[in-house]
Design a protein around this motif. Structure first.
Motif, short mmCIF file in Angstrom:
data_model
loop_
_atom_site.label_atom_id
_atom_site.label_comp_id
_atom_site.label_asym_id
_atom_site.label_seq_id
_atom_site.Cartn_x
_atom_site.Cartn_y
_atom_site.Cartn_z
N PHE A 70 0.82 -1.21 0.00
CA PHE A 70 0.00 0.00 0.00
C PHE A 70 0.86 1.27 0.00
O PHE A 70 0.34 2.36 0.21
N LYS A 71 2.16 1.12 -0.22
CA LYS A 71 3.06 2.28 -0.23
C LYS A 71 2.56 3.30 -1.24
O LYS A 71 2.18 2.97 -2.36
N GLY A 72 2.57 4.56 -0.86
CA GLY A 72 2.06 5.63 -1.70
C GLY A 72 0.64 6.03 -1.35
O GLY A 72 0.12 7.02 -1.85
N LYS A 73 0.00 5.26 -0.44
CA LYS A 73 -1.34 5.56 0.02
C LYS A 73 -1.39 5.65 1.54
O LYS A 73 -0.57 5.03 2.23
N TYR A 74 -2.33 6.41 2.03
CA TYR A 74 -2.64 6.32 3.45
C TYR A 74 -3.31 4.97 3.68
O TYR A 74 -4.00 4.44 2.78
N VAL A 75 -3.13 4.41 4.85
CA VAL A 75 -3.74 3.13 5.18
C VAL A 75 -4.45 3.26 6.53
O VAL A 75 -3.84 3.64 7.53
N TYR A 76 -5.75 2.97 6.52
CA TYR A 76 -6.55 2.99 7.74
C TYR A 76 -6.84 1.54 8.10
O TYR A 76 -7.53 0.82 7.37
N ILE A 77 -6.27 1.11 9.22
CA ILE A 77 -6.34 -0.30 9.61
C ILE A 77 -7.32 -0.49 10.76
O ILE A 77 -7.29 0.24 11.75
N ASP A 78 -8.15 -1.50 10.62
CA ASP A 78 -9.11 -1.89 11.64
C ASP A 78 -8.71 -3.27 12.18
O ASP A 78 -8.74 -4.25 11.45
N VAL A 79 -8.30 -3.33 13.44
CA VAL A 79 -7.98 -4.61 14.07
C VAL A 79 -9.22 -5.04 14.84
O VAL A 79 -9.68 -4.34 15.74
N TRP A 80 -9.76 -6.22 14.50
CA TRP A 80 -11.06 -6.62 15.02
C TRP A 80 -11.14 -8.14 15.16
O TRP A 80 -10.17 -8.85 14.92
N ALA A 81 -12.30 -8.63 15.55
CA ALA A 81 -12.56 -10.08 15.62
C ALA A 81 -14.07 -10.31 15.53
O ALA A 81 -14.87 -9.43 15.87
N THR A 82 -14.44 -11.49 15.09
CA THR A 82 -15.86 -11.80 14.91
C THR A 82 -16.62 -11.84 16.22
O THR A 82 -17.85 -11.65 16.25
N TRP A 83 -15.93 -12.13 17.33
CA TRP A 83 -16.59 -12.24 18.63
C TRP A 83 -16.73 -10.90 19.34
O TRP A 83 -17.31 -10.81 20.43
N CYS A 84 -16.17 -9.85 18.77
CA CYS A 84 -16.10 -8.53 19.42
C CYS A 84 -17.32 -7.68 19.07
O CYS A 84 -17.43 -7.18 17.94
N GLY A 85 -18.23 -7.51 20.02
CA GLY A 85 -19.43 -6.72 19.79
C GLY A 85 -19.17 -5.29 19.36
O GLY A 85 -19.74 -4.81 18.38
N PRO A 86 -18.30 -4.55 20.09
CA PRO A 86 -18.00 -3.17 19.67
C PRO A 86 -17.38 -3.10 18.28
O PRO A 86 -17.60 -2.12 17.56
N CYS A 87 -16.60 -4.12 17.90
CA CYS A 87 -16.01 -4.15 16.56
C CYS A 87 -17.11 -4.22 15.51
O CYS A 87 -17.11 -3.46 14.53
N ILE A 88 -18.05 -5.13 15.73
CA ILE A 88 -19.15 -5.29 14.78
C ILE A 88 -20.03 -4.04 14.76
O ILE A 88 -20.55 -3.64 13.71
N GLY A 89 -20.13 -3.38 15.91
CA GLY A 89 -20.90 -2.15 15.98
C GLY A 89 -20.33 -1.03 15.13
O GLY A 89 -21.05 -0.11 14.73
N GLU A 90 -19.03 -1.10 14.84
CA GLU A 90 -18.38 -0.07 14.02
C GLU A 90 -18.54 -0.32 12.52
O GLU A 90 -18.25 0.56 11.71
N ILE A 91 -18.98 -1.51 12.14
CA ILE A 91 -19.03 -1.87 10.72
C ILE A 91 -19.87 -0.91 9.88
O ILE A 91 -19.43 -0.46 8.81
N PRO A 92 -21.10 -0.55 10.30
CA PRO A 92 -21.88 0.38 9.47
C PRO A 92 -21.17 1.71 9.25
O PRO A 92 -21.18 2.25 8.13
N SER A 93 -20.54 2.24 10.28
CA SER A 93 -19.81 3.51 10.15
C SER A 93 -18.59 3.34 9.26
O SER A 93 -18.27 4.23 8.45
N LEU A 94 -17.90 2.21 9.39
CA LEU A 94 -16.73 1.95 8.55
C LEU A 94 -17.12 1.88 7.08
O LEU A 94 -16.41 2.40 6.20
N LYS A 95 -18.24 1.25 6.79
CA LYS A 95 -18.71 1.17 5.41
C LYS A 95 -18.97 2.55 4.83
O LYS A 95 -18.65 2.83 3.66
N LYS A 96 -19.55 3.43 5.64
CA LYS A 96 -19.84 4.79 5.18
C LYS A 96 -18.55 5.55 4.89
O LYS A 96 -18.45 6.29 3.90
N VAL A 97 -17.56 5.38 5.77
CA VAL A 97 -16.26 6.05 5.56
C VAL A 97 -15.59 5.51 4.30
O VAL A 97 -15.05 6.27 3.49
#
Length: 334
Positions: free
Chosen positions: A215-242
């Motif tokens: 990804f060199k030459g680009k900004y990279v926004y990384i999301d570290v998550w897991a399928t069992w993590c409720g708050p992680c899944i809660g961020e998915i709709p907002s992440l899709k919009k971004v």
């Protein structure tokens, strides 16, 4: 979320186990605008149900049950509130489930301790934990010391059950200690800002492996998550919009799952089922993956922002649901 951090920590640590000689707790009350037809009394440590109490259509409930003296949680099907129970209590609750914390009032034997907990929850929600966590180390230590002293003083100024006072003070101490540890970890994380990012080489949902260097030459926004993590899944709709807003900008969105290897099929299923965008990767050793350890990640979701040269902009970046994220990305990508 950070505002509730110390509250969450306090909920993790509870102290019970002093046996009672009297038969049971009597617990009754009226719940306006009930969420379900029952309430549950839960073990505060593991959230296992101790007692399920039916709530009538009129909102009234009544039951009795034996307990070990200590802290518990009441769950109404949507929200939680903390209780202090001991055999011999004759406790009456009135509550509006739509207002919840702000409406909770207890009467009867045991009311003093439980009204204290209800009011303390409201007080904690108003405390500016964001400012506390954003302060420098000297100010942080001073504020923590002052808060602990104030919290202890509130307990000393009440005619409260001595066991309740002792357990509550222990809970406060452990919350402060854990919060301080969290803060110190945050200071270490901030030291990563401006340095070259550690790399990764992880399995890609679409096949093959993917490295950070790709990804060199680009900004990279990384999301570290897991399928069992409720708050992680809660961020998915907002992440899709971004992702949608910046899809044609010089930025890549990379999600790294730290699920255990045995759950890789569950990860694949969730990626497909939720139609997750961006680059979907699976780490090589869950929490023990070197990339995760290098970033001092002890809780998820964690978001990381890296610049086009591979340097860390923020090792603990704003979440997709944070209003500040888009403002920051707009400034970088203009």
């Amino acid at each position: 979320m950070k505002k509730l951090f110390f509250i969450a920590i306090a909920l993790v640590f509870s102290f019970s186990g002093i046996g009672q000689t009297k038969a049971a707790v009597s617990f009754k009350g009226e719940i306006a605008n009930r969420n379900t037809d029952s309430i549950s009394i839960l073990n505060k440590n593991n959230r296992k149900e101790i007692k399920k109490i039916l709530v009538g259509k009129d909102g009234f409930f009544k039951d009795s049950f034996a307990v070990e003296e200590g802290f518990y949680m009441l769950f109404d099907g949507k929200e939680y509130t903390e209780l202090f129970l001991k055999n011999g209590y004759d406790l009456n609750l009135t509550m509006d489930a739509q207002k919840f914390d702000e409406s909770i009032v207890y009467s009867g034997k045991g009311a003093l301790e439980n009204n204290f907990l209800a009011q303390n929850t409201i007080t904690e929600q108003k405390y500016d934990y964001d400012a506390l966590l954003a302060s420098n180390e000297e100010v942080f230590m001073k504020l923590v010391k002052e808060k602990k002293a104030a919290d202890f003083l509130k307990l000393d100024n009440q005619k409260l059950d001595p066991v309740f006072v002792s357990l509550q003070k222990k809970s406060i101490e452990m919350a402060m200690d854990s919060g301080t540890e969290y803060y110190m970890e945050g200071l270490e994380t901030k030291k990563l800002n401006g340095v070259m990012s550690p790399s990764f080489d992880y399995d890609n949902y679409n096949g093959g492996k993917t490295k950070l260097e790709e990804f060199k030459g680009k900004y990279v926004y990384i999301d570290v998550w897991a399928t069992w993590c409720g708050p992680c899944i809660g961020e998915i709709p907002s992440l899709k919009k971004v992702e949608e807003k910046y899809h044609d900008k010089n930025i890549a969105f990379v999600s790294i799952s730290i699920d255990k290897l045995k759950d890789i099929e569950k990860w694949k299923s969730m990626v497909k089922g939720k139609e997750l965008g961006g680059v979907q990767l699976f780490s090589d050793n869950d929490w023990n993956s070197q990339f995760v350890k290098d970033f001092h990640i002890t809780g998820i979701p964690r978001f990381i922002l890296i610049d086009p040269n591979g340097k860390i902009v923020k090792a603990d970046a704003a979440r997709p649901s944070s209003p500040g994220l888009e403002a920051e990305l707009d400034a970088l990508l203009k």
